[in-house]
Enzyme design. Structure first.
Site, PDB file in Angstrom:
ATOM      1  N   CYS A 181      -4.226   0.628  -2.494  1.00  0.00           N
ATOM      2  CA  CYS A 181      -4.083  -0.662  -1.805  1.00  0.00           C
ATOM      3  C   CYS A 181      -2.974  -1.511  -2.425  1.00  0.00           C
ATOM      4  O   CYS A 181      -2.684  -1.416  -3.635  1.00  0.00           O
ATOM      5  CB  CYS A 181      -5.373  -1.457  -1.895  1.00  0.00           C
ATOM      6  SG  CYS A 181      -6.764  -0.758  -1.006  1.00  0.00           S
ATOM      7  N   GLU A 223      -3.030  -4.755  -3.066  1.00  0.00           N
ATOM      8  CA  GLU A 223      -3.505  -5.721  -4.068  1.00  0.00           C
ATOM      9  C   GLU A 223      -3.568  -5.081  -5.451  1.00  0.00           C
ATOM     10  O   GLU A 223      -3.189  -5.690  -6.458  1.00  0.00           O
ATOM     11  CB  GLU A 223      -4.913  -6.221  -3.717  1.00  0.00           C
ATOM     12  CG  GLU A 223      -5.036  -6.928  -2.396  1.00  0.00           C
ATOM     13  CD  GLU A 223      -5.395  -5.990  -1.264  1.00  0.00           C
ATOM     14  OE1 GLU A 223      -4.810  -4.887  -1.160  1.00  0.00           O
ATOM     15  OE2 GLU A 223      -6.255  -6.354  -0.457  1.00  0.00           O
ATOM     16  N   CYS A 247     -10.200  -5.431   0.305  1.00  0.00           N
ATOM     17  CA  CYS A 247     -11.361  -4.527   0.292  1.00  0.00           C
ATOM     18  C   CYS A 247     -12.196  -4.787  -0.969  1.00  0.00           C
ATOM     19  O   CYS A 247     -11.753  -5.463  -1.912  1.00  0.00           O
ATOM     20  CB  CYS A 247     -10.910  -3.068   0.357  1.00  0.00           C
ATOM     21  SG  CYS A 247     -10.304  -2.411  -1.205  1.00  0.00           S
ATOM     22  N   ASN A 305       0.842  -1.204   0.000  1.00  0.00           N
ATOM     23  CA  ASN A 305       0.000   0.000   0.000  1.00  0.00           C
ATOM     24  C   ASN A 305       0.877   1.254   0.000  1.00  0.00           C
ATOM     25  O   ASN A 305       1.950   1.282   0.599  1.00  0.00           O
ATOM     26  CB  ASN A 305      -1.002  -0.004   1.159  1.00  0.00           C
ATOM     27  CG  ASN A 305      -0.372  -0.100   2.532  1.00  0.00           C
ATOM     28  OD1 ASN A 305       0.683  -0.695   2.701  1.00  0.00           O
ATOM     29  ND2 ASN A 305      -1.018   0.484   3.516  1.00  0.00           N
TER      30      ASN A 305
END
Ligand code: THU
Length: 134
Positions: A53, A55, A92, A42
């Site tokens: 983020c 990911e 998320c 992040n």
């Protein structure tokens, strides 16, 4: 690469997290059909909503290196708090949609910690009925 090895790569990616505002370090590691591993952490900003983020940074980095939709075969996510503890870190909702776009199938596994447990759930379980125009 097994789940534990991919989780270790995600935990290593935590080390480069730039998160002075939330103090939550997140790392992600994905593997592609071609057996390439890409990681992300992040990255926050003083204008908080500009933060990104781990990911999505991993997915976008993989795309930069040639990953196409349907080629993401597995992704692991790790989170660490400022006291050095590994913590629950399911991806998320926004990241679930981005993972969904590139996942090999609805069965593509996502590995993450949930309280004391490391879980493996499919993208289809975590995001049923993802947004799709294709
Ligand atoms: N964060 C991630 O990196 N991945 C997620 O799936 C959820 C949240 C980051 C964003 C922000 O830098 C910090 O965690 C606290 O929300």
């Amino acid at each position: 690469m097994n789940d534990q090895e991919l989780m270790s790569a995600a935990r290593k990616a935590v080390e480069t997290s730039y998160s002075p505002y939330s103090m939550i370090q997140v790392g992600a590691a994905l593997i592609t059909k071609g057996n390439e591993v890409f990681t992300g952490c992040n990255v926050e900003n003083v204008s908080y909503s500009l933060s990104m983020c781990a990911e999505r940074i991993a997915v976008f980095t993989a795309v930069l290196h040639g990953m196409k939709p349907g080629e993401l075969t597995k992704i692991a996510v790790a989170g660490k708090t400022s006291d050095g503890q590994w913590q629950s870190c399911p991806p998320c909702g926004a990241c679930r949609q981005v993972i969904w776009e590139f996942a090999e199938s609805p069965e593509t596994p996502i590995i993450y910690q949930d309280r004391e447990e490391v879980k493996s759930k499919s993208i289809g379980e975590l995001l049923p009925d993802g947004f799709d125009l294709r």
